[in-house]
Design a protein around this motif. Structure first.
Motif, PDB file in Angstrom:
ATOM      1  N   ASP A   1       0.871  -1.173   0.000  1.00  0.00           N
ATOM      2  CA  ASP A   1       0.000   0.000   0.000  1.00  0.00           C
ATOM      3  C   ASP A   1       0.912   1.229   0.000  1.00  0.00           C
ATOM      4  O   ASP A   1       1.499   1.575   1.033  1.00  0.00           O
ATOM      5  N   LEU A   2       1.065   1.863  -1.152  1.00  0.00           N
ATOM      6  CA  LEU A   2       2.016   2.963  -1.282  1.00  0.00           C
ATOM      7  C   LEU A   2       1.648   4.155  -0.396  1.00  0.00           C
ATOM      8  O   LEU A   2       2.539   4.818   0.150  1.00  0.00           O
ATOM      9  N   ALA A   3       0.374   4.399  -0.212  1.00  0.00           N
ATOM     10  CA  ALA A   3      -0.043   5.503   0.665  1.00  0.00           C
ATOM     11  C   ALA A   3       0.359   5.204   2.111  1.00  0.00           C
ATOM     12  O   ALA A   3       0.832   6.088   2.832  1.00  0.00           O
ATOM     13  N   GLU A   4       0.199   3.941   2.537  1.00  0.00           N
ATOM     14  CA  GLU A   4       0.582   3.562   3.902  1.00  0.00           C
ATOM     15  C   GLU A   4       2.103   3.628   4.069  1.00  0.00           C
ATOM     16  O   GLU A   4       2.605   4.077   5.100  1.00  0.00           O
ATOM     17  N   LEU A   5       2.848   3.196   3.053  1.00  0.00           N
ATOM     18  CA  LEU A   5       4.306   3.292   3.124  1.00  0.00           C
ATOM     19  C   LEU A   5       4.755   4.748   3.215  1.00  0.00           C
ATOM     20  O   LEU A   5       5.676   5.079   3.961  1.00  0.00           O
ATOM     21  N   ALA A   6       4.092   5.635   2.480  1.00  0.00           N
ATOM     22  CA  ALA A   6       4.423   7.058   2.551  1.00  0.00           C
ATOM     23  C   ALA A   6       4.123   7.608   3.942  1.00  0.00           C
ATOM     24  O   ALA A   6       4.905   8.388   4.501  1.00  0.00           O
ATOM     25  N   ARG A   7       3.004   7.175   4.538  1.00  0.00           N
ATOM     26  CA  ARG A   7       2.645   7.634   5.885  1.00  0.00           C
ATOM     27  C   ARG A   7       3.657   7.137   6.918  1.00  0.00           C
ATOM     28  O   ARG A   7       4.109   7.896   7.768  1.00  0.00           O
ATOM     29  N   LEU A   8       4.045   5.879   6.831  1.00  0.00           N
ATOM     30  CA  LEU A   8       5.033   5.334   7.762  1.00  0.00           C
ATOM     31  C   LEU A   8       6.384   6.013   7.591  1.00  0.00           C
ATOM     32  O   LEU A   8       7.083   6.285   8.562  1.00  0.00           O
ATOM     33  N   THR A   9       6.744   6.280   6.346  1.00  0.00           N
ATOM     34  CA  THR A   9       7.999   6.986   6.075  1.00  0.00           C
ATOM     35  C   THR A   9       8.000   8.346   6.753  1.00  0.00           C
ATOM     36  O   THR A   9       8.988   8.744   7.373  1.00  0.00           O
TER      37      THR A   9
END
Length: 109
Positions: free
Chosen positions: A95-103
């Motif tokens: 989930d690219l949006a979730e990866l961006a949020r975690l980043t």
């Protein structure tokens, strides 16, 4: 094969994610950032490398699935022949949006 050398930055990111993730997989931003702040308060240096800090977690997850699929994909199936199909059914694109949020959570000042 010798073990990988310890990389404190990766360990901080990994354990921030471990301690900041509930059993249902949702992330508690305050717990994650609190872990990083505690590490820094104790004198540790942590500088996020962005999404690179998340690659290890995804790599480990996929390696575990691959290990089990290989283990059970032999001429003689293991004790649970249904396991490869069950594991493969759980594989999803990141989930690219979730990866961006975690980043963003790992990249706190």
């Amino acid at each position: 094969m010798p073990p990988d050398p310890i990389n404190a930055r990766k360990d901080v990111a990994m354990f921030a994610l471990v301690w900041g993730t509930r059993e249902d997989g949702s992330v508690m931003a305050d717990a994650m950032q609190g872990f990083i702040q505690g590490y820094r308060s104790a004198g540790g240096h942590y500088q996020s490398r962005g999404y690179v800090d998340l690659l290890g977690r995804e790599r480990n997850r996929l390696a575990w699935i691959a290990h089990n699929v290989r283990r059970y994909n032999k001429e003689v199936a293991g004790p649970d022949p249904w396991l490869p199909a069950a594991l493969l059914s759980s594989v999803q694109a990141p989930d690219l949006a979730e990866l961006a949020r975690l980043t963003a959570l790992l990249d706190m000042p």
